[in-house]
Design a protein around this motif. Structure first.
Motif, short mmCIF file in Angstrom:
data_model
loop_
_atom_site.label_atom_id
_atom_site.label_comp_id
_atom_site.label_asym_id
_atom_site.label_seq_id
_atom_site.Cartn_x
_atom_site.Cartn_y
_atom_site.Cartn_z
N THR A 41 24.55 14.07 -9.74
CA THR A 41 23.61 13.24 -8.99
C THR A 41 22.60 12.59 -9.92
O THR A 41 22.51 11.37 -10.00
CB THR A 41 22.88 14.07 -7.91
N LEU A 42 21.84 13.40 -10.64
CA LEU A 42 20.90 12.88 -11.62
C LEU A 42 21.55 12.66 -12.98
O LEU A 42 21.27 11.67 -13.66
CB LEU A 42 19.70 13.82 -11.77
N VAL A 43 22.38 13.60 -13.40
CA VAL A 43 23.02 13.51 -14.71
C VAL A 43 24.53 13.63 -14.56
O VAL A 43 25.05 14.29 -13.64
CB VAL A 43 22.50 14.59 -15.68
N ASP A 44 25.24 12.98 -15.46
CA ASP A 44 26.70 12.98 -15.43
C ASP A 44 27.22 14.23 -16.14
O ASP A 44 27.86 14.16 -17.18
CB ASP A 44 27.23 11.72 -16.11
N SER A 45 26.91 15.38 -15.55
CA SER A 45 27.26 16.66 -16.18
C SER A 45 28.59 17.23 -15.70
O SER A 45 29.09 18.19 -16.29
CB SER A 45 26.15 17.68 -15.93
N GLU A 46 29.16 16.68 -14.63
CA GLU A 46 30.43 17.22 -14.16
C GLU A 46 31.51 17.13 -15.23
O GLU A 46 32.37 18.00 -15.34
CB GLU A 46 30.88 16.51 -12.88
N HIS A 52 23.36 8.83 4.69
CA HIS A 52 23.45 7.46 4.21
C HIS A 52 24.26 7.50 2.91
O HIS A 52 24.04 8.36 2.07
CB HIS A 52 22.07 6.89 3.92
N LEU A 53 25.18 6.56 2.74
CA LEU A 53 26.04 6.54 1.56
C LEU A 53 25.76 5.30 0.72
O LEU A 53 25.65 4.19 1.24
CB LEU A 53 27.52 6.56 1.96
N LEU A 54 25.64 5.50 -0.59
CA LEU A 54 25.54 4.41 -1.56
C LEU A 54 26.52 4.68 -2.70
O LEU A 54 26.81 5.83 -3.02
CB LEU A 54 24.12 4.31 -2.13
N GLU A 55 26.98 3.61 -3.34
CA GLU A 55 27.89 3.77 -4.47
C GLU A 55 27.17 4.35 -5.68
O GLU A 55 27.77 5.08 -6.48
CB GLU A 55 28.55 2.45 -4.82
N SER A 56 25.89 4.01 -5.84
CA SER A 56 25.12 4.54 -6.96
C SER A 56 23.64 4.46 -6.60
O SER A 56 23.25 3.77 -5.64
CB SER A 56 25.39 3.79 -8.25
N LEU A 57 22.81 5.12 -7.38
CA LEU A 57 21.38 5.11 -7.12
C LEU A 57 20.71 3.81 -7.56
O LEU A 57 19.52 3.61 -7.31
CB LEU A 57 20.71 6.30 -7.82
N THR A 58 21.47 2.91 -8.18
CA THR A 58 20.91 1.59 -8.50
C THR A 58 20.61 0.82 -7.22
O THR A 58 19.84 -0.14 -7.25
CB THR A 58 21.87 0.78 -9.39
N GLY A 59 21.21 1.23 -6.12
CA GLY A 59 20.96 0.56 -4.84
C GLY A 59 19.86 1.21 -4.03
O GLY A 59 19.65 0.84 -2.87
N ASN A 65 30.42 11.08 -6.67
CA ASN A 65 30.72 10.99 -8.09
C ASN A 65 32.16 11.44 -8.33
O ASN A 65 33.07 10.64 -8.35
CB ASN A 65 29.72 11.83 -8.88
N GLU A 66 32.36 12.74 -8.46
CA GLU A 66 33.69 13.28 -8.75
C GLU A 66 34.59 13.32 -7.50
O GLU A 66 35.80 13.19 -7.61
CB GLU A 66 33.57 14.69 -9.32
#
Length: 233
Positions: free
Chosen positions: A26-31, A211-218, A200-201
């Protein structure tokens, strides 16, 4: 905020009380770092982790994840605690050097902090790794942190999010939780928060309250505030 109606009666508009952030995916791409550590553990045990088993681990607590891995390898007799200690040692190195922000995550977090809205980090990851991740995330960016080994019942149970709201001293129904996994979404919904899902994964299904968004840029502060006023259906 008070608003007068035609009769001169003051009503209260609900305000955003806090934003509760999941961490991994969510915050970091750690998966992807977990992918590395879990695949290496499977190889250490003489096997290979299947894609389906890996997907089913996303958002789960360490004990459940290790049992999934053991079952996938046909080695159910292994000790989940011992396996997780192996993974945790490997993840310690990976977290120190490989954490990368998810798109839009840092900008949103900074905007929330500038506005003075309380924040919490609510994660299934244990405190030792969370403390390392906070070197990247910024310890001052969160008023409270709820790690996976600091609750009796981890996600998908509502306890982690309820605990975060209690520590912040805010009503959970005026909090927005931001999640990337079905497990985390289920936890936040059961707790009573409004939920912003940013897959993400694994994909997320549309559901009441999400609510669904493709990324947090939105997403921005106005968007999060509107979620309190206009629940998803």
């Amino acid at each position: 905020m008070g608003v007068g109606d035609d009769r001169g009666v003051t009503t209260t508009t609900p305000r955003l009380a806090a934003v509760l952030f999941d961490m991994d995916g969510t915050l970091v791409d750690s998966e992807r770092l977990w992918d590395t550590a879990l695949s290496e553990l499977a190889a250490h045990y003489g096997g290979a982790l299947s894609a389906q088993a890996r997907i089913s681990m996303v958002g789960m607590n360490p004990g459940v994840s290790m049992r999934i891995l053991h079952t996938d390898l046909g080695q159910e007799w292994r000790d989940p605690d011992e396996s997780y200690r192996w993974v945790e040692r490997r993840m310690t190195d990976l977290f120190r050097t490989g954490l990368v922000w998810r798109p839009g995550a840092l900008a949103l977090l900074e905007a929330v902090r500038r506005a003075g809205v309380p924040t919490a980090l609510v994660t299934s990851t244990g405190r030792p790794l969370v403390d390392i991740a906070l070197d990247t995330l910024g310890r001052d960016n969160f008023d409270v942190v709820v790690a996976g080994d600091e609750v009796r019942a981890p996600k998908p149970d509502p306890e982690p999010y309820r605990r975060a709201a209690e520590l912040l001293g805010v009503p959970i129904e005026r909090c927005v939780a931001i999640e990337d996994s079905p497990t985390g979404v289920a936890s936040a919904l059961a707790a009573g928060a409004a939920v912003l899902g940013v897959p993400n994964e694994v994909p997320l299904d549309a559901a009441d309250g999400v609510h669904l968004l493709e990324s947090l840029t939105g997403a921005d502060l106005d968007f999060l505030s509107a979620m309190i006023l206009k629940p998803a259906h």
